[in-house]
Design a protein around this motif. Structure first.
Motif, PDB file in Angstrom:
ATOM      1  N   SER A  73       9.324  18.227 -29.677  1.00  0.00           N
ATOM      2  CA  SER A  73       8.245  18.210 -28.692  1.00  0.00           C
ATOM      3  C   SER A  73       7.815  16.788 -28.371  1.00  0.00           C
ATOM      4  N   ASN A  74       7.224  16.629 -27.183  1.00  0.00           N
ATOM      5  CA  ASN A  74       6.601  15.365 -26.746  1.00  0.00           C
ATOM      6  C   ASN A  74       7.582  14.199 -26.650  1.00  0.00           C
ATOM      7  N   ASN A  75       8.847  14.490 -26.424  1.00  0.00           N
ATOM      8  CA  ASN A  75       9.849  13.428 -26.338  1.00  0.00           C
ATOM      9  C   ASN A  75      10.148  13.070 -24.885  1.00  0.00           C
ATOM     10  N   VAL A  76      10.659  11.850 -24.688  1.00  0.00           N
ATOM     11  CA  VAL A  76      11.217  11.461 -23.397  1.00  0.00           C
ATOM     12  C   VAL A  76      12.648  11.003 -23.641  1.00  0.00           C
ATOM     13  N   VAL A  77      13.578  11.608 -22.899  1.00  0.00           N
ATOM     14  CA  VAL A  77      15.003  11.358 -23.113  1.00  0.00           C
ATOM     15  C   VAL A  77      15.634  10.956 -21.789  1.00  0.00           C
ATOM     16  N   THR A  78      16.337   9.813 -21.791  1.00  0.00           N
ATOM     17  CA  THR A  78      17.087   9.419 -20.603  1.00  0.00           C
ATOM     18  C   THR A  78      18.432   8.854 -21.030  1.00  0.00           C
ATOM     19  N   LEU A  79      19.498   9.449 -20.499  1.00  0.00           N
ATOM     20  CA  LEU A  79      20.873   9.035 -20.776  1.00  0.00           C
ATOM     21  C   LEU A  79      21.602   8.937 -19.437  1.00  0.00           C
ATOM     22  N   PRO A  80      22.819   8.396 -19.401  1.00  0.00           N
ATOM     23  CA  PRO A  80      23.592   8.421 -18.167  1.00  0.00           C
ATOM     24  C   PRO A  80      23.756   9.843 -17.640  1.00  0.00           C
ATOM     25  N   GLU A  81      23.935   9.968 -16.340  1.00  0.00           N
ATOM     26  CA  GLU A  81      23.870  11.265 -15.666  1.00  0.00           C
ATOM     27  C   GLU A  81      24.868  12.296 -16.174  1.00  0.00           C
ATOM     28  N   ASN A  82      26.007  11.857 -16.667  1.00  0.00           N
ATOM     29  CA  ASN A  82      27.034  12.819 -17.076  1.00  0.00           C
ATOM     30  C   ASN A  82      26.966  13.150 -18.566  1.00  0.00           C
ATOM     31  N   LYS A  83      25.838  12.815 -19.221  1.00  0.00           N
ATOM     32  CA  LYS A  83      25.756  13.027 -20.659  1.00  0.00           C
ATOM     33  C   LYS A  83      24.766  14.132 -21.019  1.00  0.00           C
ATOM     34  N   LEU A  84      25.050  14.762 -22.172  1.00  0.00           N
ATOM     35  CA  LEU A  84      24.194  15.803 -22.722  1.00  0.00           C
ATOM     36  C   LEU A  84      23.668  15.338 -24.075  1.00  0.00           C
ATOM     37  N   ALA A  85      22.372  15.547 -24.306  1.00  0.00           N
ATOM     38  CA  ALA A  85      21.786  15.271 -25.615  1.00  0.00           C
ATOM     39  C   ALA A  85      21.325  16.583 -26.233  1.00  0.00           C
ATOM     40  N   THR A 124      19.752  18.110 -21.424  1.00  0.00           N
ATOM     41  CA  THR A 124      19.276  18.167 -22.804  1.00  0.00           C
ATOM     42  C   THR A 124      19.159  19.607 -23.294  1.00  0.00           C
ATOM     43  N   VAL A 125      19.311  19.775 -24.598  1.00  0.00           N
ATOM     44  CA  VAL A 125      18.965  21.024 -25.279  1.00  0.00           C
ATOM     45  C   VAL A 125      18.115  20.621 -26.483  1.00  0.00           C
ATOM     46  N   ASP A 146       9.770  14.697 -32.809  1.00  0.00           N
ATOM     47  CA  ASP A 146       8.460  14.851 -32.182  1.00  0.00           C
ATOM     48  C   ASP A 146       7.929  13.481 -31.780  1.00  0.00           C
ATOM     49  N   ASP A 147       7.637  13.329 -30.488  1.00  0.00           N
ATOM     50  CA  ASP A 147       7.021  12.101 -29.960  1.00  0.00           C
ATOM     51  C   ASP A 147       7.955  10.903 -30.079  1.00  0.00           C
ATOM     52  N   TYR A 148       9.176  11.061 -29.587  1.00  0.00           N
ATOM     53  CA  TYR A 148      10.156   9.982 -29.629  1.00  0.00           C
ATOM     54  C   TYR A 148      10.644   9.600 -28.222  1.00  0.00           C
ATOM     55  N   ILE A 149      11.137   8.371 -28.132  1.00  0.00           N
ATOM     56  CA  ILE A 149      11.898   7.897 -26.975  1.00  0.00           C
ATOM     57  C   ILE A 149      13.360   7.890 -27.379  1.00  0.00           C
ATOM     58  N   VAL A 150      14.206   8.519 -26.579  1.00  0.00           N
ATOM     59  CA  VAL A 150      15.655   8.447 -26.766  1.00  0.00           C
ATOM     60  C   VAL A 150      16.227   7.953 -25.444  1.00  0.00           C
ATOM     61  N   ALA A 151      16.741   6.738 -25.448  1.00  0.00           N
ATOM     62  CA  ALA A 151      17.191   6.130 -24.199  1.00  0.00           C
ATOM     63  C   ALA A 151      18.520   5.423 -24.404  1.00  0.00           C
ATOM     64  N   GLU A 152      19.492   5.776 -23.579  1.00  0.00           N
ATOM     65  CA  GLU A 152      20.799   5.109 -23.615  1.00  0.00           C
ATOM     66  C   GLU A 152      21.072   4.474 -22.266  1.00  0.00           C
ATOM     67  N   SER A 153      21.526   3.235 -22.301  1.00  0.00           N
ATOM     68  CA  SER A 153      21.925   2.540 -21.074  1.00  0.00           C
ATOM     69  C   SER A 153      23.092   1.641 -21.397  1.00  0.00           C
ATOM     70  N   ASP A 154      24.189   1.827 -20.691  1.00  0.00           N
ATOM     71  CA  ASP A 154      25.412   1.054 -20.936  1.00  0.00           C
ATOM     72  C   ASP A 154      25.787   1.133 -22.418  1.00  0.00           C
ATOM     73  N   GLU A 203       6.562  19.944 -23.878  1.00  0.00           N
ATOM     74  CA  GLU A 203       6.216  18.589 -23.439  1.00  0.00           C
ATOM     75  C   GLU A 203       7.364  17.593 -23.594  1.00  0.00           C
ATOM     76  N   ASN A 204       8.603  18.066 -23.552  1.00  0.00           N
ATOM     77  CA  ASN A 204       9.762  17.178 -23.550  1.00  0.00           C
ATOM     78  C   ASN A 204      10.141  16.832 -22.110  1.00  0.00           C
ATOM     79  N   ALA A 205      10.338  15.544 -21.846  1.00  0.00           N
ATOM     80  CA  ALA A 205      10.730  15.086 -20.511  1.00  0.00           C
ATOM     81  C   ALA A 205      12.179  14.619 -20.547  1.00  0.00           C
ATOM     82  N   THR A 206      12.962  15.069 -19.573  1.00  0.00           N
ATOM     83  CA  THR A 206      14.368  14.689 -19.474  1.00  0.00           C
ATOM     84  C   THR A 206      14.598  13.996 -18.142  1.00  0.00           C
ATOM     85  N   LEU A 207      15.227  12.819 -18.189  1.00  0.00           N
ATOM     86  CA  LEU A 207      15.504  12.061 -16.973  1.00  0.00           C
ATOM     87  C   LEU A 207      16.994  11.760 -16.873  1.00  0.00           C
TER      88      LEU A 207
END
Length: 358
Positions: free
Chosen positions: A302-314, A296-297, A320-328, A288-292
């Motif tokens: 589980s249950n996380n949503v991760v969004t970073l700039p397109e050329n990045k790897l997390a 990601t690896v 568990d159940d976190y938001i990880v979001a990077e912008s600028d 249930e991890n979502a990558t936008l």
């Protein structure tokens, strides 16, 4: 067709999606799912199937005029209604309604936020067409309700007088976002629907409702009747709009009016108001991890949503159940079930570091 109009409300900040959504580039101007079209553009595309392009208006803050013009070159400047300050949805809708009345006093209008996601476009089109037909024949204020599939606390609710599958129902009451226990009661009763925040009415019906329920707002726009759709309009709006009452259309009109009906809609709707809603709608892995937008690896996560700039790897371990979001220049790591605190985070950041991170 020529009597049908659309008002797209596109002036919000979208602070609950910080840091992805910023004051300089709010969420309605972003392409969340990599489709090549922003949420605003997708909303325009949806309505241009059933509303003449010349009858589509976007109401937005003056600060976003350039973004609307850039993303919707199909619209003329007269179709972009600029608000000098934020005054919530009631003054926004009043301004656009008076403007449309000056063009066509018989207009039927659909009002929509710019940042909703619709998964079943053809069902949506059918629902809107049915709504426009109904308000063309009845002096009703029509709102769209979505049958809940879970006890959601992030949406407002509509209670109707009837239980069942009748598409058009008389509205009994509106309820703001409930707590978990109340949301469960609403869900199990079968009498409540999610408030989609999409409205349909005839221009004369809504202006009459403003005069009856929000006379302070109506009086200001009534004063400007000679100016709408003329060169004097901007000066009038700059003078009068900032002193309008700061109130939503729900509080100001819909909760007070007697002639309110709900059209039961089923078109895969989400207001994309929270990271949690985005997680629900996104493709997910077996845990249930979502990558936008990034790579990601995950390990023991589980249950996380991760969004970073397109050329990045997390590489993420043990979350568990976190938001990880990077912008600028901002990285947010926040518990998903406490995302309502993000607005406070934004306020705290602004107070400590100024507007550069907001």
């Amino acid at each position: 067709m020529k009597d049908n109009f659309c008002i797209i409300m596109g002036g919000g900040i979208g602070s609950r999606f910080w840091p992805f959504s910023r004051e300089t580039m709010p969420k309605q101007f972003l392409d969340f799912f990599g489709t090549g079209r922003s949420l605003l553009q997708q909303t325009f595309d949806r309505f241009s199937q059933i509303i003449p392009i010349e009858n589509i208006f976007v109401s937005t803050n003056e600060a976003y005029a350039h973004l609307v013009r850039e993303q919707l070159p199909e619209l003329g400047d007269s179709q972009i209604l600029l608000e000098p300050t934020r005054r919530n949805t009631a003054p926004c809708i009043a301004y656009a309604s008076y403007r449309i009345q000056a063009i066509n006093p018989k207009a039927n209008i659909v009002v929509t936020p710019a940042d909703h996601l619709i998964l079943q476009e053809q069902h949506f089109v059918s629902n809107i067409q049915a709504g426009l037909k109904f308000v063309g024949k009845h002096p009703a204020l029509l709102t769209l309700g979505v049958k809940p599939n879970r006890p959601e606390t992030g949406y407002g609710y509509i209670q109707t007088d009837e239980v069942g599958d009748k598409n058009l129902q008389k509205v009994k009451a509106f309820t703001e976002k409930p707590n978990k226990e109340l949301a469960k009661v609403f869900f199990e009763s079968g009498e409540f629907y999610w408030n989609a925040g999409i409205f349909v009415w005839n221009v004369q019906t809504i202006i009459k409702a403003f005069r009856e329920h929000l006379p302070d707002v109506a009086t200001r726009f009534d004063q400007g009747l000679p100016f709408f759709n003329t060169d004097k309009e901007k000066a009038f709006i700059d003078d009068q709009y900032p002193i309008c009452q700061n109130i939503s259309i729900d509080y100001g009109v819909m909760e007070k009016a007697e002639n309110v009906y709900m059209l039961m809609a089923d078109f895969g709707w989400s207001d994309l108001g929270t990271w949690g809603a985005l997680h629900d709608l996104s493709e997910k892995d077996d845990n249930e991890n979502a990558t936008l937008r990034c790579q990601t690896v995950f390990y023991e996560s589980s249950n996380n949503v991760v969004t970073l700039p397109e050329n990045k790897l997390a590489v993420i371990q043990g979350l568990d159940d976190y938001i990880v979001a990077e912008s600028d220049n901002i990285l947010l790591i926040c518990k998903k079930n406490e995302e309502q605190r993000i607005k406070q985070f934004v306020t705290d950041v602004s107070m400590k570091y100024g507007k550069k991170f907001v």
